[in-house]
Write a protein that holds these residues in place. Structure first.
Motif, mmCIF file in Angstrom:
data_model
loop_
_atom_site.group_PDB
_atom_site.id
_atom_site.type_symbol
_atom_site.label_atom_id
_atom_site.label_comp_id
_atom_site.label_asym_id
_atom_site.label_seq_id
_atom_site.Cartn_x
_atom_site.Cartn_y
_atom_site.Cartn_z
ATOM 1 N N GLY A 100 1.064 -74.413 -0.837
ATOM 2 C CA GLY A 100 1.645 -73.887 -1.372
ATOM 3 C C GLY A 100 2.844 -72.044 -1.102
ATOM 4 O O GLY A 100 4.030 -73.133 -1.450
ATOM 5 N N ARG B 22 7.898 -72.212 -0.112
ATOM 6 C CA ARG B 22 9.542 -70.629 -0.225
ATOM 7 C C ARG B 22 10.489 -70.219 1.312
ATOM 8 O O ARG B 22 11.059 -69.616 1.493
ATOM 9 C CB ARG B 22 8.486 -69.386 -0.128
ATOM 10 N N SER C 262 -7.327 -69.762 3.493
ATOM 11 C CA SER C 262 -6.773 -69.801 2.409
ATOM 12 C C SER C 262 -7.356 -70.437 1.330
ATOM 13 O O SER C 262 -7.239 -69.934 -0.114
ATOM 14 C CB SER C 262 -5.032 -69.437 2.114
ATOM 15 N N HIS D 78 -8.144 -68.583 -2.288
ATOM 16 C CA HIS D 78 -7.321 -69.042 -3.997
ATOM 17 C C HIS D 78 -8.720 -68.837 -4.662
ATOM 18 O O HIS D 78 -7.971 -68.741 -5.792
ATOM 19 C CB HIS D 78 -6.266 -69.906 -3.793
HETATM 20 O O1 PMV Z 1 0.299 -70.954 0.888
HETATM 21 P P1 PMV Z 1 -1.209 -70.643 1.680
HETATM 22 O O2 PMV Z 1 -2.471 -71.082 0.353
HETATM 23 O O3 PMV Z 1 -1.983 -70.631 3.185
HETATM 24 O O4 PMV Z 1 -1.452 -69.037 0.788
HETATM 25 C C1 PMV Z 1 -0.650 -67.898 1.638
HETATM 26 C C2 PMV Z 1 -1.065 -66.911 0.576
HETATM 27 C C3 PMV Z 1 -0.649 -64.920 0.955
HETATM 28 O O5 PMV Z 1 -0.025 -65.197 2.449
HETATM 29 C C4 PMV Z 1 -1.797 -64.433 1.433
HETATM 30 C C5 PMV Z 1 0.593 -64.861 0.270
HETATM 31 C C6 PMV Z 1 1.674 -65.347 -0.024
HETATM 32 O O6 PMV Z 1 2.034 -65.728 -1.088
HETATM 33 O O7 PMV Z 1 2.251 -65.622 0.839
#
Ligand code: PMV
Length: 359
Positions: free
Chosen positions: A165, A169, A222, A226
């Motif tokens: 996810g 970004r 994660s 989630h």
């Molecule tokens: O991208 P993931 O599924 O590893 O989730 C990351 C979640 C956090 O790093 C805890 C928060 C974030 O918004 O990056």
């Protein structure tokens, strides 16, 4: 935009082989993403600083193959074959095949390396998945003869999201929003967008020193984290709070109000961990040294008037955030008072960066 907009028209060009190389950075969320729906759709919008130094470099070589029934690829980390990375990439390929219908036509060699040590407790999924998504998009761009119907970065972010996810970004900088929000024009649950509003000088070149408190493997993946937001007793309020914090951070970023920034960012970090502590099963990812560092930062701020603050991701490491004009004094403080709480005294000096690069 909907998912189907990312399905390409039939490719016009035939390519036998080639390679592309991209570097893509990590990012650190200010308003956190924690909780997702089906197909990696976030439960709430998030915003992050793109990092500069912490990045993954991936070279993707591809050659046409006879048997087009299955995915075929090999993965190397620092020139060493890594078969344990394959299941995650296989899952990623399955998720994105609909949007990249060439995937079964080629054998891929994925050669990757990170600028940060792999046993640093710093997740490489955001930088790694975004770098891979960009390499795949470079192939698609060739296959359509440079005639992409869709924005290259947007689709790469869309694909990266399906890998991990927060990876969506990492492609641009210096601030990226992911998740639909009424106050952010163009924001989407499907991909990250460059923060479209004015940002005060105070936040330019913001510094992030990452204190490596625990360099071990993540205790809780994660994905598991989630999922624990489903049926979580505070989930609804948390998602509402994140939406409100995104509205609030917009005026903070514009006015340059560092005290308000500190309040919002530290509260977000602690709320993320509070969600973990109040899920069932519950868990604590902070370590005693994480708390020591937080307390030291608070005391330093109290005694000096510094605008240094902390944030956390889903682990024990601490991201120390501070304005560029305090770099000298905060680094001195970190070295004299915080490094002692880091595993083997290790830390990484990073700062806000501007996204991925084609090499
Ligand atoms: O991208 P993931 O599924 O590893 O989730 C990351 C979640 C956090 O790093 C805890 C928060 C974030 O918004 O990056």
């Amino acid at each position: 935009m909907t998912e189907t907009d990312f399905i390409p028209k039939p490719y016009s060009k035939h390519i036998k082989s080639g390679d592309f190389k991209w570097s893509s950075p990590s990012n650190i969320a200010l308003v956190k993403y924690w909780g997702k729906k089906k197909d990696q759709i976030p439960e709430n919008p998030s915003i992050s600083f793109t990092l500069d130094y912490c990045k993954t470099t991936t070279k993707l070589s591809f050659s046409e193959k006879e048997n087009k029934a299955d995915f075929s690829f090999d993965v190397f980390l620092d020139n060493e074959k890594k078969d344990d990375f394959k299941p995650k990439i296989e899952t990623f390929f399955k998720r994105v095949e609909r949007y990249l219908p060439f995937l079964k036509n080629y054998h891929f060699k994925i050669e990757t390396s990170n600028s940060f040590p792999h046993s640093s407790g710093i997740a490489s999924s955001a930088s790694g998945m975004s770098a891979l998504a960009l390499c795949l998009m470079s192939i698609e761009k060739e296959l359509v003869h440079d005639d992409l119907e869709i924005n290259f970065t947007q689709k790469a972010s869309f694909l990266a999201r399906l890998g991990s996810g927060s990876a969506c970004r990492s492609l641009e900088g210096d601030l990226v929003v992911w998740g639909e929000h009424v106050d952010v024009y163009g924001s989407s649950d499907l991909f990250g967008v460059k923060y479209p509003f004015e940002v005060h000088e105070n936040f330019k070149n913001y510094q992030d020193t990452i204190l490596l408190v625990d360099k071990g493997e993540k205790q809780v993946s994660s994905t598991v984290g989630h999922n624990l937001m489903h049926g979580h007793p505070f989930a609804g309020q948390r998602f509402e709070q994140a939406n409100k914090n995104l509205t609030d951070i917009k005026s903070i970023l514009k006015s340059g109000d560092l005290d308000a920034f500190i309040g919002l960012v530290e509260s977000e970090a602690l709320t993320l961990h509070a969600m973990m502590m109040t899920s069932m099963p519950y868990f604590i990812l902070m370590k005693p040294n994480t708390l020591q560092i937080i307390n030291k930062i608070w005391a330093f701020r109290e005694s000096t008037g510094s605008k240094v603050c902390f944030t956390l991701d889903a682990g024990a490491n601490v991201h120390v955030l501070y304005p560029e004009n305090e770099a000298g004094s905060v680094l001195k403080f970190i070295k004299s008072e915080l490094v002692t709480f880091c595993q083997k005294g290790e830390y990484i000096n990073d700062k806000v960066g501007f996204g991925a690069k084609l090499l």
